[in-house]
Design a protein around this motif. Structure first.
Motif, PDB file in Angstrom:
ATOM      1  N   THR A  60       0.821  -1.208   0.000  1.00 27.27           N
ATOM      2  CA  THR A  60       0.000   0.000   0.000  1.00 27.27           C
ATOM      3  C   THR A  60       0.857   1.261   0.000  1.00 27.27           C
ATOM      4  OG1 THR A  60      -1.668  -1.226   1.246  1.00 27.27           O
ATOM      5  CG2 THR A  60      -1.931   1.154   1.149  1.00 27.27           C
ATOM      6  N   SER A  61       1.952   1.252   0.751  1.00 27.16           N
ATOM      7  CA  SER A  61       2.816   2.437   0.812  1.00 27.16           C
ATOM      8  C   SER A  61       3.459   2.727  -0.536  1.00 27.16           C
ATOM      9  CB  SER A  61       3.885   2.249   1.887  1.00 27.16           C
ATOM     10  OG  SER A  61       3.295   2.108   3.158  1.00 27.16           O
ATOM     11  N   ALA A  62       3.891   1.696  -1.242  1.00 28.39           N
ATOM     12  CA  ALA A  62       4.495   1.896  -2.569  1.00 28.39           C
ATOM     13  C   ALA A  62       3.447   2.380  -3.566  1.00 28.39           C
ATOM     14  CB  ALA A  62       5.146   0.609  -3.058  1.00 28.39           C
ATOM     15  N   LEU A  63       2.256   1.798  -3.526  1.00 25.74           N
ATOM     16  CA  LEU A  63       1.185   2.241  -4.430  1.00 25.74           C
ATOM     17  C   LEU A  63       0.825   3.699  -4.170  1.00 25.74           C
ATOM     18  CD1 LEU A  63      -1.146  -0.887  -4.371  1.00 25.74           C
ATOM     19  CD2 LEU A  63       0.379  -0.165  -6.229  1.00 25.74           C
ATOM     20  N   SER A  64       0.779   4.080  -2.908  1.00 25.13           N
ATOM     21  CA  SER A  64       0.490   5.460  -2.544  1.00 25.13           C
ATOM     22  C   SER A  64       1.611   6.386  -3.021  1.00 25.13           C
ATOM     23  CB  SER A  64       0.324   5.568  -1.028  1.00 25.13           C
ATOM     24  OG  SER A  64       0.076   6.892  -0.644  1.00 25.13           O
ATOM     25  N   HIS A  65       2.859   5.953  -2.869  1.00 24.98           N
ATOM     26  CA  HIS A  65       3.997   6.757  -3.325  1.00 24.98           C
ATOM     27  C   HIS A  65       3.938   6.991  -4.840  1.00 24.98           C
ATOM     28  CE1 HIS A  65       8.050   8.435  -3.196  1.00 24.98           C
ATOM     29  NE2 HIS A  65       8.287   7.744  -4.295  1.00 24.98           N
ATOM     30  N   HIS A  66       3.503   5.983  -5.576  1.00 22.44           N
ATOM     31  CA  HIS A  66       3.396   6.088  -7.034  1.00 22.44           C
ATOM     32  C   HIS A  66       2.072   6.733  -7.470  1.00 22.44           C
ATOM     33  CE1 HIS A  66       7.059   3.884  -7.767  1.00 22.44           C
ATOM     34  NE2 HIS A  66       6.628   2.844  -7.082  1.00 22.44           N
ATOM     35  N   ASP A  67       1.266   7.193  -6.507  1.00 19.64           N
ATOM     36  CA  ASP A  67      -0.037   7.823  -6.771  1.00 19.64           C
ATOM     37  C   ASP A  67      -0.981   6.920  -7.554  1.00 19.64           C
ATOM     38  OD1 ASP A  67       0.448  10.227  -5.418  1.00 19.64           O
ATOM     39  OD2 ASP A  67       1.482  11.082  -7.148  1.00 19.64           O
ATOM     40  N   LEU A  68      -0.965   5.631  -7.253  1.00 20.51           N
ATOM     41  CA  LEU A  68      -1.874   4.700  -7.920  1.00 20.51           C
ATOM     42  C   LEU A  68      -3.141   4.446  -7.108  1.00 20.51           C
ATOM     43  CD1 LEU A  68       0.691   2.131  -9.351  1.00 20.51           C
ATOM     44  CD2 LEU A  68      -0.592   3.888 -10.585  1.00 20.51           C
ATOM     45  N   ILE A  69      -3.152   4.886  -5.869  1.00 21.07           N
ATOM     46  CA  ILE A  69      -4.334   4.737  -5.014  1.00 21.07           C
ATOM     47  C   ILE A  69      -4.557   6.046  -4.264  1.00 21.07           C
ATOM     48  CG2 ILE A  69      -4.154   2.234  -4.730  1.00 21.07           C
ATOM     49  CD1 ILE A  69      -2.856   2.765  -1.975  1.00 21.07           C
ATOM     50  N   GLU A 137      -4.559 -10.317   2.309  1.00 20.43           N
ATOM     51  CA  GLU A 137      -4.037  -9.483   3.391  1.00 20.43           C
ATOM     52  C   GLU A 137      -4.382  -8.004   3.206  1.00 20.43           C
ATOM     53  OE1 GLU A 137       0.427  -8.353   4.907  1.00 20.43           O
ATOM     54  OE2 GLU A 137       0.077 -10.402   4.244  1.00 20.43           O
ATOM     55  N   VAL A 138      -4.296  -7.517   1.961  1.00 20.24           N
ATOM     56  CA  VAL A 138      -4.490  -6.086   1.713  1.00 20.24           C
ATOM     57  C   VAL A 138      -5.833  -5.756   1.070  1.00 20.24           C
ATOM     58  CG1 VAL A 138      -2.031  -5.602   1.551  1.00 20.24           C
ATOM     59  CG2 VAL A 138      -3.287  -6.138  -0.515  1.00 20.24           C
ATOM     60  N   GLY A 139      -6.509  -6.738   0.506  1.00 19.97           N
ATOM     61  CA  GLY A 139      -7.823  -6.513  -0.093  1.00 19.97           C
ATOM     62  C   GLY A 139      -7.793  -6.496  -1.607  1.00 19.97           C
ATOM     63  N   TYR A 140      -8.742  -7.173  -2.205  1.00 19.66           N
ATOM     64  CA  TYR A 140      -8.813  -7.257  -3.664  1.00 19.66           C
ATOM     65  C   TYR A 140      -9.134  -5.898  -4.278  1.00 19.66           C
ATOM     66  CZ  TYR A 140     -10.138  -8.598  -8.365  1.00 19.66           C
ATOM     67  OH  TYR A 140     -10.206  -8.672  -9.720  1.00 19.66           O
ATOM     68  N   GLU A 141      -9.969  -5.102  -3.617  1.00 20.90           N
ATOM     69  CA  GLU A 141     -10.361  -3.811  -4.169  1.00 20.90           C
ATOM     70  C   GLU A 141      -9.159  -2.900  -4.350  1.00 20.90           C
ATOM     71  OE1 GLU A 141     -11.806  -5.116  -1.384  1.00 20.90           O
ATOM     72  OE2 GLU A 141     -13.561  -5.922  -2.416  1.00 20.90           O
ATOM     73  N   LEU A 142      -8.234  -2.925  -3.408  1.00 25.61           N
ATOM     74  CA  LEU A 142      -7.032  -2.111  -3.509  1.00 25.61           C
ATOM     75  C   LEU A 142      -6.225  -2.513  -4.741  1.00 25.61           C
ATOM     76  CD1 LEU A 142      -5.171  -0.008  -1.988  1.00 25.61           C
ATOM     77  CD2 LEU A 142      -3.961  -2.012  -1.162  1.00 25.61           C
ATOM     78  N   ALA A 143      -6.069  -3.807  -4.941  1.00 23.72           N
ATOM     79  CA  ALA A 143      -5.315  -4.308  -6.095  1.00 23.72           C
ATOM     80  C   ALA A 143      -6.002  -3.909  -7.399  1.00 23.72           C
ATOM     81  CB  ALA A 143      -5.176  -5.826  -5.996  1.00 23.72           C
ATOM     82  N   ARG A 144      -7.313  -4.085  -7.460  1.00 23.72           N
ATOM     83  CA  ARG A 144      -8.053  -3.736  -8.665  1.00 23.72           C
ATOM     84  C   ARG A 144      -7.982  -2.250  -8.969  1.00 23.72           C
ATOM     85  NH1 ARG A 144     -13.500  -4.118  -7.242  1.00 23.72           N
ATOM     86  NH2 ARG A 144     -13.168  -1.956  -6.735  1.00 23.72           N
ATOM     87  N   ASP A 145      -8.145  -1.409  -7.945  1.00 19.33           N
ATOM     88  CA  ASP A 145      -8.103   0.039  -8.147  1.00 19.33           C
ATOM     89  C   ASP A 145      -6.719   0.501  -8.607  1.00 19.33           C
ATOM     90  OD1 ASP A 145     -10.732   0.105  -7.357  1.00 19.33           O
ATOM     91  OD2 ASP A 145     -10.314   0.886  -5.341  1.00 19.33           O
ATOM     92  N   ALA A 146      -5.672  -0.072  -8.035  1.00 18.38           N
ATOM     93  CA  ALA A 146      -4.311   0.289  -8.451  1.00 18.38           C
ATOM     94  C   ALA A 146      -4.070  -0.134  -9.900  1.00 18.38           C
ATOM     95  CB  ALA A 146      -3.292  -0.364  -7.524  1.00 18.38           C
ATOM     96  N   LEU A 147      -4.558  -1.309 -10.268  1.00 13.78           N
ATOM     97  CA  LEU A 147      -4.391  -1.785 -11.643  1.00 13.78           C
ATOM     98  C   LEU A 147      -5.130  -0.874 -12.616  1.00 13.78           C
ATOM     99  CD1 LEU A 147      -3.416  -3.868 -13.699  1.00 13.78           C
ATOM    100  CD2 LEU A 147      -5.457  -5.228 -13.165  1.00 13.78           C
ATOM    101  N   LYS A 148      -6.358  -0.487 -12.281  1.00 12.58           N
ATOM    102  CA  LYS A 148      -7.134   0.411 -13.147  1.00 12.58           C
ATOM    103  C   LYS A 148      -6.395   1.732 -13.373  1.00 12.58           C
ATOM    104  CE  LYS A 148     -11.952  -0.780 -12.244  1.00 12.58           C
ATOM    105  NZ  LYS A 148     -13.180  -0.256 -11.609  1.00 12.58           N
ATOM    106  N   GLU A 149      -5.893   2.317 -12.307  1.00 12.15           N
ATOM    107  CA  GLU A 149      -5.185   3.598 -12.421  1.00 12.15           C
ATOM    108  C   GLU A 149      -3.898   3.444 -13.227  1.00 12.15           C
ATOM    109  OE1 GLU A 149      -4.254   7.613 -12.110  1.00 12.15           O
ATOM    110  OE2 GLU A 149      -6.153   6.557 -11.842  1.00 12.15           O
ATOM    111  N   TRP A 150      -3.183   2.355 -13.004  1.00  8.03           N
ATOM    112  CA  TRP A 150      -1.937   2.097 -13.734  1.00  8.03           C
ATOM    113  C   TRP A 150      -2.226   1.949 -15.229  1.00  8.03           C
ATOM    114  CZ3 TRP A 150      -0.098  -2.438 -16.187  1.00  8.03           C
ATOM    115  CH2 TRP A 150       1.261  -2.435 -16.507  1.00  8.03           C
ATOM    116  N   LEU A 151      -3.280   1.230 -15.582  1.00  7.94           N
ATOM    117  CA  LEU A 151      -3.666   1.075 -16.986  1.00  7.94           C
ATOM    118  C   LEU A 151      -4.113   2.409 -17.580  1.00  7.94           C
ATOM    119  CD1 LEU A 151      -5.617  -2.306 -16.814  1.00  7.94           C
ATOM    120  CD2 LEU A 151      -3.420  -1.900 -17.970  1.00  7.94           C
ATOM    121  N   ARG A 152      -4.848   3.198 -16.815  1.00  5.55           N
ATOM    122  CA  ARG A 152      -5.317   4.499 -17.278  1.00  5.55           C
ATOM    123  C   ARG A 152      -4.135   5.410 -17.625  1.00  5.55           C
ATOM    124  NH1 ARG A 152      -5.991   9.428 -15.915  1.00  5.55           N
ATOM    125  NH2 ARG A 152      -5.268   9.323 -13.796  1.00  5.55           N
TER     126      ARG A 152
END
Length: 182
Positions: A60-69, A137-152
């Motif tokens: 989560t911290s890395a995703l937040s740092h990369h502004d994906l969530i 452990e971290v939740g599927y929604e978090l993974a899906r949302d990060a993937l959507k933003e990364w693809l966008r």
């Protein structure tokens, strides 16, 4: 500076403690001190990098740092190689043990602002693959949302699948999510 490295800066351990009591150094964690006039810095990053040289911002911290969530992590997620002793102390750091064989995949070193220290940071692709493989452990929604933003933002699915292939339990859920988003 730590109490163990005080001699490199011309201070004995007891001299460091006296200087801290006089206000010349500020204690940011057990055994870790910064000069009182030091620039503002993220103390959790400093503590993690001081405690474990291989400390790497992950999940989560890395995703937040990369502004994906948009989520703000409750604690700083830090990966260390499996088999390393997990430090005790600061509850604002969540330590995670990652396999030694894949630990350095997608890992870069970044400087910690205001210090001469560096800390590891996983790439966006590695971070997404990690949250998919640890989705329980971290939740599927978090993974899906990060993937959507990364693809966008123009992320290349082939590059992500390449990372997922090298990490255990990541390829199938990523392929399923990519298929659902297509």
């Amino acid at each position: 500076m730590t109490s163990n490295t005080a001699e490199q800066h011309g201070l004995s351990r007891s001299g460091l403690y006296r200087a801290a009591r006089k206000g010349r150094f500020e204690r940011i964690a057990r055994g870790i001190y910064l000069p009182a006039d030091a620039a503002a810095a993220d103390w959790d990053w400093i503590e993690a990098a001081s405690r474990r040289p291989a400390a790497t911002i992950c999940l989560t911290s890395a995703l937040s740092h990369h502004d994906l969530i948009d989520a703000i992590p409750a604690a700083l997620d830090i990966a260390i190689p499996r088999g390393s002793r997990i430090p005790t102390g600061n509850p604002s750091i969540a330590w995670h043990s990652f396999s030694q064989s894949t630990f350095y995949l997608g890992r870069d070193e970044i400087p910690i602002p205001g210090t001469d220290l560096t800390i590891g940071l996983y790439s966006p692709e590695r971070s997404i693959a990690d949250v998919f493989r640890l989705r329980g452990e971290v939740g599927y929604e978090l993974a899906r949302d990060a993937l959507k933003e990364w693809l966008r933002r123009g992320g290349k699915p082939a590059h992500l699948v390449q990372f997922a292939t090298t990490l255990p339990r990541a390829k199938t859920p990523i392929l399923t999510a990519l298929d659902a988003l297509a």
